[in-house]
Write a protein that holds these residues in place. Sequence first.
Motif: not given
Length: 183
Positions: A87, A106, A112, A115-116, A119-120
Amino acid sequence: MAKAVFLDRDGVINVDHGYVHKVDDFEYIEGVFEACLAFKKLGYKIVVVTNQSGIARGKYTEDDFHTLTEWMDWNFADKGVDLDGIYYCPHHPEKGIGEYKQDCDCRKPKPGMLNTAARFLKIDMSQSVMVGDKADDMRAGKAAGVPTNILVRTGKEVKQDGIDEASVVVDSIADVPKVLEAL
């Protein structure tokens, strides 16, 4: 839910020569591949989270970043390490040009990217670790609920605020597996 080691790139995975965006300028930190193999053996996913303000500043393009990242990812795969996620933040709130000039969620120290990824990739942040070379990396880990934030001395000059934010300070990523084994 999985646990993960979140890795900053410049100063942790590679020597930070400033706005690294070409294969010829990419120099791995000694012991990075062995450390990542150890993380995998300990059951961690490996997720790279990197601010790339050089994109925002117009020093290189997102395509340049993706080309280098693909090459880096293949290097890890060739050494038997599959990176679970990569990321990046291409923004900068003050120095960004055009669409890249924004105060996003982000850019570390904001959480950010972490956290992304959580989740993914279905990551349990309470079991995860952040490894970085500056205070903003430590702050991002904390903001995302990561309890163990490890500062390495191979990147930016280690400053007191980084030491204060870190759970532990080590010389390089090569020392991180020992820390994780002790958790």
